[in-house]
Design an enzyme around this catalytic site. Structure first.
Site, PDB file in Angstrom:
ATOM      1  N   GLU A   1       4.164   1.796  -0.566  1.00 58.00           N
ATOM      2  CA  GLU A   1       5.054   2.005  -1.711  1.00 58.00           C
ATOM      3  C   GLU A   1       4.260   2.148  -3.009  1.00 58.00           C
ATOM      4  OE1 GLU A   1       7.877   2.961  -1.153  1.00 58.00           O
ATOM      5  OE2 GLU A   1       9.086   1.678   0.130  1.00 58.00           O
TER       6      GLU A   1
ATOM      7  N   TYR B   1       0.835  -1.205   0.000  1.00 55.07           N
ATOM      8  CA  TYR B   1       0.000   0.000   0.000  1.00 55.07           C
ATOM      9  C   TYR B   1       0.871   1.258   0.000  1.00 55.07           C
ATOM     10  CZ  TYR B   1      -3.743   3.208   1.499  1.00 55.07           C
ATOM     11  OH  TYR B   1      -4.650   4.237   1.586  1.00 55.07           O
TER      12      TYR B   1
HETATM   13  P1  NAD Z   1     -12.712   1.912   0.048  1.00 58.46           P
HETATM   14  O1  NAD Z   1     -12.068   0.578   0.128  1.00 58.46           O
HETATM   15  O2  NAD Z   1     -14.056   2.084   0.657  1.00 58.46           O
HETATM   16  O3  NAD Z   1     -12.791   2.417  -1.471  1.00 58.46           O
HETATM   17  C1  NAD Z   1     -11.919   1.997  -2.475  1.00 58.46           C
HETATM   18  C2  NAD Z   1     -12.751   1.642  -3.696  1.00 58.46           C
HETATM   19  O4  NAD Z   1     -11.887   1.254  -4.761  1.00 58.46           O
HETATM   20  C3  NAD Z   1     -13.687   0.465  -3.443  1.00 58.46           C
HETATM   21  O5  NAD Z   1     -14.981   0.779  -3.902  1.00 58.46           O
HETATM   22  C4  NAD Z   1     -13.054  -0.672  -4.231  1.00 58.46           C
HETATM   23  O6  NAD Z   1     -13.999  -1.634  -4.658  1.00 58.46           O
HETATM   24  C5  NAD Z   1     -12.411   0.091  -5.370  1.00 58.46           C
HETATM   25  N1  NAD Z   1     -11.294  -0.628  -6.005  1.00 58.46           N
HETATM   26  C6  NAD Z   1     -10.266  -1.268  -5.412  1.00 58.46           C
HETATM   27  N2  NAD Z   1      -9.441  -1.781  -6.328  1.00 58.46           N
HETATM   28  C7  NAD Z   1      -9.945  -1.431  -7.548  1.00 58.46           C
HETATM   29  C8  NAD Z   1      -9.548  -1.655  -8.881  1.00 58.46           C
HETATM   30  N3  NAD Z   1      -8.428  -2.357  -9.170  1.00 58.46           N
HETATM   31  N4  NAD Z   1     -10.303  -1.157  -9.882  1.00 58.46           N
HETATM   32  C9  NAD Z   1     -11.446  -0.468  -9.623  1.00 58.46           C
HETATM   33  N5  NAD Z   1     -11.868  -0.217  -8.362  1.00 58.46           N
HETATM   34  C10 NAD Z   1     -11.132  -0.693  -7.338  1.00 58.46           C
HETATM   35  O7  NAD Z   1     -11.680   2.955   0.682  1.00 58.46           O
HETATM   36  P2  NAD Z   1     -11.824   4.524   0.948  1.00 58.46           P
HETATM   37  O8  NAD Z   1     -11.580   4.727   2.376  1.00 58.46           O
HETATM   38  O9  NAD Z   1     -13.047   5.060   0.328  1.00 58.46           O
HETATM   39  O10 NAD Z   1     -10.535   5.051   0.166  1.00 58.46           O
HETATM   40  C11 NAD Z   1     -10.630   5.683  -1.104  1.00 58.46           C
HETATM   41  C12 NAD Z   1      -9.243   6.169  -1.513  1.00 58.46           C
HETATM   42  O11 NAD Z   1      -8.761   7.119  -0.560  1.00 58.46           O
HETATM   43  C13 NAD Z   1      -8.194   5.059  -1.593  1.00 58.46           C
HETATM   44  O12 NAD Z   1      -7.355   5.296  -2.693  1.00 58.46           O
HETATM   45  C14 NAD Z   1      -7.428   5.219  -0.314  1.00 58.46           C
HETATM   46  O13 NAD Z   1      -6.104   4.772  -0.446  1.00 58.46           O
HETATM   47  C15 NAD Z   1      -7.504   6.715  -0.078  1.00 58.46           C
HETATM   48  N6  NAD Z   1      -7.353   7.063   1.342  1.00 58.46           N
HETATM   49  C16 NAD Z   1      -8.367   6.803   2.234  1.00 58.46           C
HETATM   50  C17 NAD Z   1      -8.177   7.118   3.575  1.00 58.46           C
HETATM   51  C18 NAD Z   1      -9.253   6.888   4.623  1.00 58.46           C
HETATM   52  O14 NAD Z   1      -9.002   7.145   5.794  1.00 58.46           O
HETATM   53  N7  NAD Z   1     -10.440   6.450   4.277  1.00 58.46           N
HETATM   54  C19 NAD Z   1      -6.966   7.669   4.006  1.00 58.46           C
HETATM   55  C20 NAD Z   1      -5.968   7.876   3.060  1.00 58.46           C
HETATM   56  C21 NAD Z   1      -6.173   7.591   1.734  1.00 58.46           C
END
Ligand code: NAD
Ligand code: UDP
Ligand code: UDP
Length: 320
Positions: free
Chosen positions: A151, A149
Site C-alpha cells: 500500500e 510495502y
Molecule cells: P535494497 O534494500 O537493497 O535497497 C533499498 C535501499 O534504500 C537500501 O540501500 C536502504 O538502506 C535504503 N533505504 C531504505 N529506507 C530508506 C530511507 N528512509 N531513506 C534513505 N534510504 C533508505 O533493495 P533493492 O532490491 O535494491 O530495491 C530498490 C528499490 O526497488 C526499492 O524501492 C524496491 O521497493 C524496488 N523494487 C525492488 C525489487 C527487487 O526485486 N529487487 C522489485 C520491485 C521493486
C-alpha cells in the site's frame, strides 16, 4: 547498452542492491551522481569502489526528511524491498514510501527535475489475472503484514500521478518484478539469495508451501537497462511500465537449477507458506517492448551463475 543522460543525478537508496548497480552505470555514462541512503538495508561496501570518483557523492540521509540538493534527474529507490526487512518496522516502511515520495516530488517540483519511481509488482498483490498488465488494478490486502510495502508503494504511485496532474512534474513510474544478481543482501530472505546461500553451505533448501508457486526473475543488468531507457524516454511516456523477465519458474524449478549449478548436496525441506504469498507472478512486458524497445537478455541460468559467483567470493572474503 549506452543511454545519454544529463549531468546531475540523485539516486535515493543508492547504496542498496539495485541502487548501487544504477550508480555504477550512471557514473560510467559520465554523469555526476549524488547517492542518498540511510543504510537500513544498503551498505557502504556496495559503493566503496565509487568513493574515489570526484563525480560521486555519498550522503547519509533518511528520505522521510526533506532534502535540498540541485539535480536534473531523481531516481527514487529508497525503500526496504524484502519482506524480512520491510516488516521489521512496518510504520517506517510506509513512511519511507509515502513521506519519501512527497519529499522527492517536492524536490523535483522545486528544481524542475525529472523523477523516476521504483514501484513494484506488489501493487498487483495476489493477482486474479495472469500475466499482469499495467491496466490491471490489483488485488491487495490493505491490512495484512505485506500491506506496509504494497500500500505504501501504491500510495507513492498515486502521489506521482497527482504531482504530475497538479504540478506538471515530469514523472516516470516503473513496476519492477523480482530482480536478482550480485550485491543482493545475503540475509534478506529473498528466494534467490536464500537458495544460493543455503546451497553453497550445503544447508537444507527451504521451500515455502509446496513450491508450485511461480515467480519471474530478471537479472539486474537487464533491469538497469530498462530503468535508464524509461528515464530518458519521451516526456509523454510516464508509465506505469512493467519491467521484469517474463520467463516464469516454480520455486521447485528454481531450487533444482541452483542445486545443479552449485553442485550442492543440500536437500529440500518444506516450510509453511507465508501470509498473502502470491501464487503466481509474471509480467506482461508488451508496453516496455513498444515504448522503450526493451526486453531482458540474460537467461536465468546465466544470471544465476554470476550471482552464485558473487556469493562464493563474498563467503571466501569473509573467511579470510
Ligand atoms: P535494497 O534494500 O537493497 O535497497 C533499498 C535501499 O534504500 C537500501 O540501500 C536502504 O538502506 C535504503 N533505504 C531504505 N529506507 C530508506 C530511507 N528512509 N531513506 C534513505 N534510504 C533508505 O533493495 P533493492 O532490491 O535494491 O530495491 C530498490 C528499490 O526497488 C526499492 O524501492 C524496491 O521497493 C524496488 N523494487 C525492488 C525489487 C527487487 O526485486 N529487487 C522489485 C520491485 C521493486
Ligand atoms: N521538499 C524537499 N526538498 C525540496 C523541496 C521540497 O525535501 O527541495 C519537501 C518539503 O519539505 C515538503 C515536500 O517536499 O514537505 C513537498 O513539497 P511541496 O512543495 O509539494 O509541498 P509543500 O512544501 O507546499 O508542503
Ligand atoms: N520462498 C521460498 N523459500 C525461501 C524464500 C522464499 O520458497 O527461502 C518463496 C516465497 O514464499 C515466495 C517466493 O519464494 O513464494 C518468492 O519470494 P521472495 O521473498 O523472494 O519474493 P516475493 O514473494 O516478494 O515475490
Amino acid at each position: 547498452m549506452r543511454v545519454e543522460l544529463l549531468k546531475q543525478i540523485l539516486v535515493t537508496g543508492g547504496a542498496g542492491f539495485l541502487g548501487s548497480h544504477l550508480c555504477d552505470r550512471l557514473l560510467a555514462s559520465g554523469a555526476d551522481v549524488v547517492c542518498v541512503d540511510n543504510f537500513f538495508t544498503g551498505s557502504k561496501r556496495n559503493v566503496a569502489h565509487l568513493l574515489s570518483s570526484p563525480r560521486f557523492e555519498l550522503i547519509r540521509h533518511d528520505v522521510t526528511f526533506p532534502l535540498y540538493v540541485e539535480v536534473d534527474r531523481i531516481f527514487n529507490l529508497a525503500c526496504p524491498a524484502s519482506p524480512i526487512h520491510y516488516q521489521h518496522d512496518p510504520v517506517q516502511t510506509t513512511k519511507t514510501s509515502v513521506h519519501g515520495a512527497i519529499n522527492m516530488l517536492g524536490l523535483a517540483k522545486r528544481v524542475g527535475a525529472r523523477i523516476f519511481q521504483a514501484s513494484t509488482s506488489e501493487v498487483y498483490g495476489d493477482p486474479e489475472i495472469h500475466p499482469q498488465r499495467e491496466d490491471y488494478w490489483g488485488k491487495v490486502n490493505p491490512i495484512g503484514t505485506r500491506s506496509c510495502y504494497d500500500e505504501g508503494k501504491r500510495c507513492a504511485e498515486t502521489l506521482f500521478f497527482d504531482y504530475q496532474r497538479q504540478h506538471s512534474v515530469d514523472i516516470k513510474v516503473a513496476r519492477i518484478f523480482n530482480t536478482y544478481g550480485p550485491r543482493m543482501h545475503p540475509n534478506d530472505g529473498r528466494v534467490v539469495s536464500n537458495f544460493i546461500v543455503q546451497a553453497l553451505q550445503n544447508d537444507d533448501i527451504t521451500i515455502f508451501g509446496d513450491g508450485q508457486q511461480t515467480r519471474s526473475f530478471c537479472y539486474v543488468d537487464d533491469l538497469i537497462d530498462g530503468m535508464l531507457l524509461l528515464m530518458e524516454s519521451p516526456a509523454e511516456v510516464t508509465g506505469p511500465v512493467n519491467l521484469g523477465n517474463p520467463a516464469e519458474f516454480t520455486m521447485l524449478e528454481l531450487a533444482e537449477s541452483v542445486l545443479r549449478l552449485t553442485k550442492s548436496s543440500s536437500k529440500l525441506t518444506f516450510r509453511p507458506l507465508p501470509a498473502d504469498d502470491p501464487r503466481q507472478r509474471q509480467p506482461d512486458i508488451t508496453l516496455a517492448k513498444e515504448v522503450l524497445g526493451w526486453r531482458p537478455k540474460v537467461s536465468l541460468e546465466d544470471g544465476l551463475k554470476k550471482t552464485i559467483e558473487y556469493f562464493r567470493s563474498l563467503f571466501e572474503g569473509n573467511k579470510r
